[in-house]
Design a protein around this motif. Sequence first.
Motif, PDB file in Angstrom:
ATOM      1  N   ALA A   1     -31.351  28.950 -21.691  1.00 21.15           N
ATOM      2  CA  ALA A   1     -32.137  28.711 -20.480  1.00 21.15           C
ATOM      3  C   ALA A   1     -31.462  29.384 -19.300  1.00 21.15           C
ATOM      4  O   ALA A   1     -30.234  29.453 -19.227  1.00 21.15           O
ATOM      5  N   LYS A   2     -32.286  29.915 -18.415  1.00 15.74           N
ATOM      6  CA  LYS A   2     -31.794  30.452 -17.150  1.00 15.74           C
ATOM      7  C   LYS A   2     -32.445  29.641 -16.036  1.00 15.74           C
ATOM      8  O   LYS A   2     -33.674  29.556 -15.985  1.00 15.74           O
ATOM      9  N   ILE A   3     -31.622  29.057 -15.194  1.00 12.88           N
ATOM     10  CA  ILE A   3     -32.134  28.175 -14.143  1.00 12.88           C
ATOM     11  C   ILE A   3     -31.804  28.798 -12.786  1.00 12.88           C
ATOM     12  O   ILE A   3     -30.675  29.222 -12.565  1.00 12.88           O
ATOM     13  N   TYR A   4     -32.814  28.868 -11.939  1.00 12.37           N
ATOM     14  CA  TYR A   4     -32.639  29.447 -10.610  1.00 12.37           C
ATOM     15  C   TYR A   4     -32.882  28.349  -9.591  1.00 12.37           C
ATOM     16  O   TYR A   4     -33.958  27.743  -9.589  1.00 12.37           O
ATOM     17  N   ILE A   5     -31.898  28.087  -8.758  1.00 11.25           N
ATOM     18  CA  ILE A   5     -32.036  27.034  -7.751  1.00 11.25           C
ATOM     19  C   ILE A   5     -31.928  27.674  -6.371  1.00 11.25           C
ATOM     20  O   ILE A   5     -30.965  28.377  -6.082  1.00 11.25           O
ATOM     21  N   THR A   6     -32.940  27.465  -5.572  1.00 13.55           N
ATOM     22  CA  THR A   6     -32.972  28.087  -4.233  1.00 13.55           C
ATOM     23  C   THR A   6     -33.305  27.022  -3.197  1.00 13.55           C
ATOM     24  O   THR A   6     -33.956  26.029  -3.504  1.00 13.55           O
TER      25      THR A   6
ATOM     26  N   MET B   1     -28.968  32.388  -0.263  1.00 14.05           N
ATOM     27  CA  MET B   1     -28.029  32.175  -1.364  1.00 14.05           C
ATOM     28  C   MET B   1     -28.547  31.076  -2.273  1.00 14.05           C
ATOM     29  O   MET B   1     -28.977  30.031  -1.786  1.00 14.05           O
ATOM     30  N   GLY B   2     -28.513  31.317  -3.553  1.00 10.43           N
ATOM     31  CA  GLY B   2     -28.955  30.300  -4.495  1.00 10.43           C
ATOM     32  C   GLY B   2     -27.993  30.185  -5.660  1.00 10.43           C
ATOM     33  O   GLY B   2     -26.953  30.832  -5.683  1.00 10.43           O
ATOM     34  N   LYS B   3     -28.366  29.351  -6.621  1.00  7.66           N
ATOM     35  CA  LYS B   3     -27.524  29.167  -7.802  1.00  7.66           C
ATOM     36  C   LYS B   3     -28.255  29.670  -9.037  1.00  7.66           C
ATOM     37  O   LYS B   3     -29.481  29.607  -9.118  1.00  7.66           O
ATOM     38  N   TYR B   4     -27.480  30.171  -9.963  1.00  8.09           N
ATOM     39  CA  TYR B   4     -28.024  30.734 -11.202  1.00  8.09           C
ATOM     40  C   TYR B   4     -27.226  30.117 -12.339  1.00  8.09           C
ATOM     41  O   TYR B   4     -26.021  30.351 -12.445  1.00  8.09           O
TER      42      TYR B   4
ATOM     43  N   MET C   1     -22.069  28.855 -14.629  1.00  9.06           N
ATOM     44  CA  MET C   1     -22.598  28.797 -13.272  1.00  9.06           C
ATOM     45  C   MET C   1     -22.493  30.176 -12.625  1.00  9.06           C
ATOM     46  O   MET C   1     -21.449  30.813 -12.706  1.00  9.06           O
ATOM     47  N   GLY C   2     -23.555  30.609 -12.010  1.00 10.96           N
ATOM     48  CA  GLY C   2     -23.518  31.896 -11.331  1.00 10.96           C
ATOM     49  C   GLY C   2     -24.165  31.813  -9.958  1.00 10.96           C
ATOM     50  O   GLY C   2     -24.555  30.735  -9.504  1.00 10.96           O
ATOM     51  N   LYS C   3     -24.268  32.950  -9.301  1.00 13.50           N
ATOM     52  CA  LYS C   3     -24.883  32.995  -7.979  1.00 13.50           C
ATOM     53  C   LYS C   3     -26.170  33.819  -8.034  1.00 13.50           C
ATOM     54  O   LYS C   3     -26.279  34.753  -8.825  1.00 13.50           O
ATOM     55  N   TYR C   4     -27.101  33.437  -7.205  1.00 12.92           N
ATOM     56  CA  TYR C   4     -28.404  34.097  -7.159  1.00 12.92           C
ATOM     57  C   TYR C   4     -28.698  34.376  -5.696  1.00 12.92           C
ATOM     58  O   TYR C   4     -28.820  33.442  -4.904  1.00 12.92           O
ATOM     59  N   ILE C   5     -28.727  35.632  -5.325  1.00 19.06           N
ATOM     60  CA  ILE C   5     -28.903  35.984  -3.918  1.00 19.06           C
ATOM     61  C   ILE C   5     -30.228  36.717  -3.739  1.00 19.06           C
ATOM     62  O   ILE C   5     -30.513  37.683  -4.448  1.00 19.06           O
ATOM     63  N   GLN C   6     -31.041  36.245  -2.824  1.00 17.40           N
ATOM     64  CA  GLN C   6     -32.292  36.921  -2.479  1.00 17.40           C
ATOM     65  C   GLN C   6     -32.076  37.641  -1.156  1.00 17.40           C
ATOM     66  O   GLN C   6     -31.619  37.016  -0.193  1.00 17.40           O
ATOM     67  N   MET C   7     -32.377  38.914  -1.123  1.00 14.65           N
ATOM     68  CA  MET C   7     -32.117  39.689   0.083  1.00 14.65           C
ATOM     69  C   MET C   7     -33.341  40.512   0.450  1.00 14.65           C
ATOM     70  O   MET C   7     -33.970  41.125  -0.415  1.00 14.65           O
ATOM     71  N   LYS C   8     -33.683  40.499   1.731  1.00 16.29           N
ATOM     72  CA  LYS C   8     -34.783  41.346   2.209  1.00 16.29           C
ATOM     73  C   LYS C   8     -34.190  42.501   2.992  1.00 16.29           C
ATOM     74  O   LYS C   8     -33.351  42.285   3.879  1.00 16.29           O
ATOM     75  N   LEU C   9     -34.594  43.703   2.652  1.00 13.78           N
ATOM     76  CA  LEU C   9     -34.058  44.906   3.293  1.00 13.78           C
ATOM     77  C   LEU C   9     -35.172  45.600   4.051  1.00 13.78           C
ATOM     78  O   LEU C   9     -36.219  45.934   3.482  1.00 13.78           O
ATOM     79  N   ASN C  10     -34.920  45.820   5.321  1.00  6.15           N
ATOM     80  CA  ASN C  10     -35.923  46.386   6.209  1.00  6.15           C
ATOM     81  C   ASN C  10     -35.793  47.910   6.244  1.00  6.15           C
ATOM     82  O   ASN C  10     -35.294  48.471   7.207  1.00  6.15           O
TER      83      ASN C  10
END
Lengths: 85, 85
Positions: free
Chosen positions: A4-9, A39-42, B39-48
């Motif tokens: 499973a891959k879980i994305y928490i935002t 920033m979120g968690k994966y 546990m990892g990190k998930y970053i959402q980024m908007k680039l203009n």
Amino acid sequence: MFEAKIYITFKEGVVDPQGITIKGALESLGYRSIYDVRMGKYIQMKLNTQDKEKAESDLKQMCAKLLANPVIEDYRYEIEEKCGK
Amino acid sequence: MFEAKIYITFKEGVVDPQGITIKGALESLGYRSIYDVRMGKYIQMKLNTQDKEKAESDLKQMCAKLLANPVIEDYRYEIEEKCGK
């Protein structure tokens, strides 16, 4: 075995201090085109079971109970079967 | 405007104390089928910007310089164009 891959935002509208800090740090490094950083968690999880329905319902409960804070965070997950190891 | 999703994970073999703690906590809540949690990190980024190549090369540099620690972490990213806002 399921993987499973879980994305928490953070929910929209919730202030994300870590994201703001990262944006500032990147700008100070010279990246001027950044509009927004969140920033979120994966979380990658391996589940040792054969029953996909059970795995999915467990996963949903885990997210709601422990992994995410449903007041300020959204979560989504993907689950896939892994053969072998 | 481009939207990037960046996934940062520990390299294989690197001990992940947060993952181990989550696994323990979930097991104490009664979820017995968990084999592994990372546990990892998930970053959402908007680039203009309008230039996809520039956005991609910037993103690669940002990951290597600031977002991930290349000694112990791997990163991957997805980038897509967003129309409108």
